[in-house]
Design a protein around this motif. Structure first.
Motif, PDB file in Angstrom:
ATOM      1  N   ILE A  14      -0.913  19.344   9.272  1.00 26.33           N
ATOM      2  CA  ILE A  14      -2.079  18.569   8.536  1.00 26.33           C
ATOM      3  C   ILE A  14      -2.022  17.105   9.112  1.00 26.33           C
ATOM      4  N   ALA A  15      -3.311  16.642   9.232  1.00 20.48           N
ATOM      5  CA  ALA A  15      -3.612  15.161   9.602  1.00 20.48           C
ATOM      6  C   ALA A  15      -3.794  14.375   8.418  1.00 20.48           C
ATOM      7  N   ILE A  16      -3.176  13.180   8.115  1.00 15.38           N
ATOM      8  CA  ILE A  16      -3.190  12.597   6.848  1.00 15.38           C
ATOM      9  C   ILE A  16      -3.948  11.408   7.193  1.00 15.38           C
ATOM     10  N   THR A  17      -5.124  11.022   6.554  1.00 16.13           N
ATOM     11  CA  THR A  17      -5.678   9.489   6.292  1.00 16.13           C
ATOM     12  C   THR A  17      -5.338   9.017   5.045  1.00 16.13           C
ATOM     13  N   TRP A  18      -4.580   7.933   5.119  1.00 20.27           N
ATOM     14  CA  TRP A  18      -3.869   7.251   3.868  1.00 20.27           C
ATOM     15  C   TRP A  18      -4.841   5.889   3.542  1.00 20.27           C
ATOM     16  N   VAL A  19      -5.452   5.883   2.659  1.00 26.22           N
ATOM     17  CA  VAL A  19      -6.341   4.734   2.193  1.00 26.22           C
ATOM     18  C   VAL A  19      -5.739   3.713   0.953  1.00 26.22           C
ATOM     19  N   ASP A  20      -5.863   2.658   1.278  1.00 20.96           N
ATOM     20  CA  ASP A  20      -5.775   1.851  -0.102  1.00 20.96           C
ATOM     21  C   ASP A  20      -6.509   0.365   0.129  1.00 20.96           C
ATOM     22  N   THR A  21      -6.214  -0.515  -0.721  1.00 25.59           N
ATOM     23  CA  THR A  21      -7.048  -1.848  -0.897  1.00 25.59           C
ATOM     24  C   THR A  21      -6.643  -2.843   0.244  1.00 25.59           C
ATOM     25  N   GLY A  22      -5.590  -2.669   0.981  1.00 21.66           N
ATOM     26  CA  GLY A  22      -4.892  -3.713   1.791  1.00 21.66           C
ATOM     27  C   GLY A  22      -3.579  -3.492   2.670  1.00 21.66           C
ATOM     28  N   VAL A  23      -3.147  -4.065   3.612  1.00 18.17           N
ATOM     29  CA  VAL A  23      -2.095  -3.591   4.168  1.00 18.17           C
ATOM     30  C   VAL A  23      -0.792  -3.840   3.729  1.00 18.17           C
ATOM     31  N   GLU A  24      -0.890  -4.868   2.385  1.00 16.13           N
ATOM     32  CA  GLU A  24       0.398  -5.093   1.865  1.00 16.13           C
ATOM     33  C   GLU A  24       0.572  -3.871   0.981  1.00 16.13           C
ATOM     34  N   ARG A  25      -0.294  -3.001   0.863  1.00 17.71           N
ATOM     35  CA  ARG A  25      -0.045  -1.905  -0.084  1.00 17.71           C
ATOM     36  C   ARG A  25       0.854  -0.810   0.765  1.00 17.71           C
ATOM     37  N   PHE A  26       0.747  -0.985   1.889  1.00 21.60           N
ATOM     38  CA  PHE A  26       1.400   0.362   2.755  1.00 21.60           C
ATOM     39  C   PHE A  26       2.995   0.107   3.108  1.00 21.60           C
ATOM     40  N   PRO A  27       3.733   0.778   3.064  1.00 23.42           N
ATOM     41  CA  PRO A  27       5.342   0.642   3.527  1.00 23.42           C
ATOM     42  C   PRO A  27       5.278   0.023   4.977  1.00 23.42           C
ATOM     43  N   GLU A  28       6.407  -0.597   5.468  1.00 20.87           N
ATOM     44  CA  GLU A  28       6.562  -1.204   6.480  1.00 20.87           C
ATOM     45  C   GLU A  28       6.534  -0.003   7.537  1.00 20.87           C
ATOM     46  N   THR A  29       6.990   1.144   7.531  1.00 22.88           N
ATOM     47  CA  THR A  29       6.981   2.187   8.572  1.00 22.88           C
ATOM     48  C   THR A  29       6.190   3.505   7.984  1.00 22.88           C
ATOM     49  N   ILE A  30       5.368   3.732   8.598  1.00 17.91           N
ATOM     50  CA  ILE A  30       4.520   4.795   8.425  1.00 17.91           C
ATOM     51  C   ILE A  30       4.586   6.083   9.322  1.00 17.91           C
ATOM     52  N   PRO A  31       4.804   7.161   8.941  1.00 17.95           N
ATOM     53  CA  PRO A  31       5.343   8.169   9.562  1.00 17.95           C
ATOM     54  C   PRO A  31       4.177   8.588  10.799  1.00 17.95           C
ATOM     55  N   ALA A  32       4.390   9.401  11.719  1.00 18.75           N
ATOM     56  CA  ALA A  32       3.495   9.845  13.009  1.00 18.75           C
ATOM     57  C   ALA A  32       2.784  10.806  12.386  1.00 18.75           C
ATOM     58  N   GLY A  33       1.581  10.766  12.788  1.00 13.66           N
ATOM     59  CA  GLY A  33       0.459  11.849  12.316  1.00 13.66           C
ATOM     60  C   GLY A  33      -0.032  11.313  10.791  1.00 13.66           C
ATOM     61  N   VAL A  34       0.046   9.958  10.698  1.00 17.65           N
ATOM     62  CA  VAL A  34      -0.440   9.491   9.422  1.00 17.65           C
ATOM     63  C   VAL A  34      -1.111   8.149   9.878  1.00 17.65           C
ATOM     64  N   THR A  35      -2.532   7.995   9.579  1.00 18.55           N
ATOM     65  CA  THR A  35      -3.478   7.131   9.710  1.00 18.55           C
ATOM     66  C   THR A  35      -3.680   6.310   8.567  1.00 18.55           C
ATOM     67  N   PRO A  36      -3.003   4.878   8.620  1.00 20.62           N
ATOM     68  CA  PRO A  36      -3.464   4.120   7.366  1.00 20.62           C
ATOM     69  C   PRO A  36      -4.640   3.447   7.505  1.00 20.62           C
ATOM     70  N   LEU A  37      -5.551   3.276   6.449  1.00 17.48           N
ATOM     71  CA  LEU A  37      -6.792   2.471   6.380  1.00 17.48           C
ATOM     72  C   LEU A  37      -6.677   1.533   5.363  1.00 17.48           C
ATOM     73  N   PRO A  38      -6.374   0.437   5.574  1.00 13.39           N
ATOM     74  CA  PRO A  38      -6.587  -0.735   4.515  1.00 13.39           C
ATOM     75  C   PRO A  38      -8.001  -0.823   4.111  1.00 13.39           C
TER      76      PRO A  38
END
Length: 322
Positions: free
Chosen positions: A188-212
């Protein structure tokens, strides 16, 4: 199982030379399948070949530089209850050796690399057995990737390519719990979306792409139509707009967090936006298993169980072929 090239690259970048131990063959019962692998370095390790005495001894052998094929009877030799036997391939990797990996299949002699850790082995296939050359020809010409296996004295593994695209909309408590549960799964490849970088944790697991994104719904058009979606943002209005955009865009699966009351209201509002009952019914709400409770981790476990169930896979396959 497949060769996790990106995971190995990350480990080598962090630790230098890394030893990879992979189950090359099994006979009878085994704690893991052929292709299951772990990475070992001086002060740590990641992944698993099944735990217990087998894994402990394999890690010790890896740190001692004992490379190549080894065979282990799980019951008589290690006192494990599985009752079968496994063949392990232990091999050393560094940045230079990783640079020799090309294409969608990794094939190499399953023998000690010059007897030591010095000098990375090149991954040339000259002299490979005919059966292996046929498998590689199929992979090149027809895109048919072989399963992880020993072919004579050669180990062959397909390079990991996540088969499922999962978009998680929302980085709140439930979104974080879902990422924690699902990110270790290599398929599973995860794309993780929210409204801003501050919404995400400091450490994001490998294989997860954050998209603020200030307007997350605008990203729906960039999602593959075979992607699966979990909608669990902080805003009901944003949840509704994501449902609306997804119904216009298409998807393999869409799940929405919420109560039966929320979903009744959403169905009415989606109908007012021009969506028919059959289309609206493609969205699943509520998600999870109510019997497990409302703790974020409980919701995540229930959702993950559904996503991994054979029935879910069959449903999404039918959606994609419709």
């Amino acid at each position: 199982m497949a060769f996790d090239l990106e995971g190995l690259r990350a480990a080598v970048a962090a630790h230098g030379r890394v030893t990879r131990v992979v189950i090359a063959a099994i006979r009878g019962s085994s704690p893991r399948e052929v292709g299951a692998a772990m990475l070992v370095w001086e002060n740590g390790q990641s992944g698993t070949i099944g735990g217990g005495a087998l894994e402990f001894q394999a890690a010790e052998a890896a740190r001692a530089g004992r490379l190549g094929l080894s065979r282990h009877a799980l019951g008589p030799e290690l006192g494990q209850c599985c009752g079968g036997a496994v063949t392990l391939l232990t091999e050393s990797w560094d940045a230079a050796r990783l640079d020799t990996v090309e294409g969608t299949v990794v094939a190499r002699p399953a023998l000690p690399f010059s007897g030591t850790e010095n000098g990375p082995e090149t991954l040339q296939v000259s002299g490979a057995p005919l059966a292996l050359r046929r498998l590689l020809a199929q992979a090149r010409g027809q895109g048919v990737l072989p399963k992880a296996q020993l072919v004579g004295d050669w180990m062959v593994e397909p390079v990991l390519r996540p088969a499922r695209q999962l978009w998680i909309w929302g980085a709140g408590h439930v979104g974080r719990a879902l990422v924690d549960v699902l990110s270790p799964l290599p398929e599973i490849a995860i794309t993780w979306v929210d409204t801003g970088v501050e919404r995400f944790p400091e450490t994001i697991p490998a294989g997860v792409t954050p998209l603020p994104a200030a307007q997350p719904a605008d990203l729906v058009g960039y999602a593959p139509k075979e992607a699966e979606h979990l909608i669990l943002t902080y805003s009901h209005e944003l949840d509704l707009e994501l449902c609306n955009r997804l119904l216009r865009h298409d998807f393999a699966f869409a799940g929405l967090i919420g109560s039966a009351t929320k979903w009744a209201r959403f169905r009415s509002r989606l109908a007012a936006l021009g969506h028919g009952p059959q289309q609206i019914a493609r969205i699943t709400c509520p998600i999870g298993d109510p019997a497990l409770g409302k703790h974020p981790a409980s919701i995540a476990i229930g959702v993950a169980a559904r996503l991994l169930s054979p029935a879910h896979s069959e449903t999404t396959r039918k959606e994609l072929s419709a």
